[in-house]
Design an enzyme around this catalytic site. Sequence first.
Site: not given
Length: 469
Positions: A16, A105-106, A115, A246, A248, A250-251, A333
């Site tokens: 990242r 992501s966030h 990822k 979030d 992407d 995944d949360r 998650h």
Amino acid sequence: MSYTFDPTVLREYDIRGIIGETLSIDDAHAIGRGFGTLLAREGGKKVAIGYDGRVSSPMLEKGLIDGLTACGLDVVSVGMGPTPMLYYAEASMEDVQGGIQITGSHNPANYNGFKMVFMGRPFFGADIQKIGTMAAEGDWDEAAAPGTSSQVDILNEYVTRMLKGLDGLPADKLDGLRIGWDAGNGAAGPALELLTSRMPGEHHLLFTEVDGNFPNHHPDPTEEKNLADLKALVAEKNLDFGIAFDGDADRIGAIDGEGRVIWGDQLLSIYAEDLLKVVPGATIIADVKASRALFDSVKQHGGEPLMWKTGHSLIKSKMKETGSPLAGEMSGHVFFKHEYYGFDDALYAAIRLIAASIRLGKSVTQLRGEMPQMLNTPEMRFQVDESRKFAAIEEVKERLAKTDADVIGIDGVRVNTPDGWWLLRASNTQDVLVARAESETQDGLNRLMAQIDEQLKLSGLERGPQAGH
């Protein structure tokens, strides 16, 4: 030829950086070369890739494809979508051996990253450092003929698969649902629109237009301020509950019909109660930040609670090792191996929340209302010099070892006391220490916080201003 990454981008769970400062198209190419070389050496031939809604994602995708195909690998791009859609592609396509999602992501809009999944397992820690070493040494394989690149649209197939989570539930209960959804202008938007259009019930959607600048609010549902729009929607329309994602997807974040937040460990408690009716005695994994109420609830419903290290890659690895059908983290998650693939998918977690509520015969608001009233601090994060963060935790461990304190040391220190528990751990991804405490009374919570402060002071530290994610 050798290549050097900015030292800040190769991290514990992902890669990242900041576009134009620490992350570029050349980095994406080098990541493709490293990952592609490793996969080809293991006999891999094909990689699925996807990307989130950030402005820089298509540029990074081009660099990544060039790097992967140079190693002779074929690349199939599933296009723009949530990270779990890429995980689904990697898990369900027969001839695919690896997967990479380009996502920030966030994080703020100027960030992006990667990822990765390698031969069906998370690719993290030493794997990511290996990409850096290989680049520095120029240890990349060059194929005689480059691989091919193609595109496939799997959104419809992915949504169809998730909807199986509602199979066998009574139609009248599903028809009566009234739910609010907030995609936060993240990558969940198009999948959420398709999913809700094919679901029974009434659905009210916010911010499904993908916009990498996140004009409405930051896409991190674990911070309560980011749920304000969803709370207003649920209140205005008098909805049953609300779900947020979030950047992407995944949360997951959730609120009940009264606007109360259902935190990650509380969601896991609902999922566990539902699942343990079908899989009695199952091992349910949660991270060290989770409430004691969750571990007690899993036991009470006949399950085996297992506390483990924070980090989505670490939890996924532990699930594989233990055969656990369900795991989750405070950060939202949630991992369903039961009737799914074991990866973190917030859209699927939303489906399972609906199913759990119906099977348990209680509204989401009732399920939230029946939870023990514990007092917990939010996750307190404060800046500590990178060179001190792990050392400080070791010092705390050594001091506590000389006392009769009840310490769990799997990830930092979690200390049980008659007042409740407190936690101090070093973040794997930032130069911060994380603290959390939980008690049944305010006085108890104050005493726990005093213990945290005392330990920090003994190591020459203090709880400074809150650090962001």
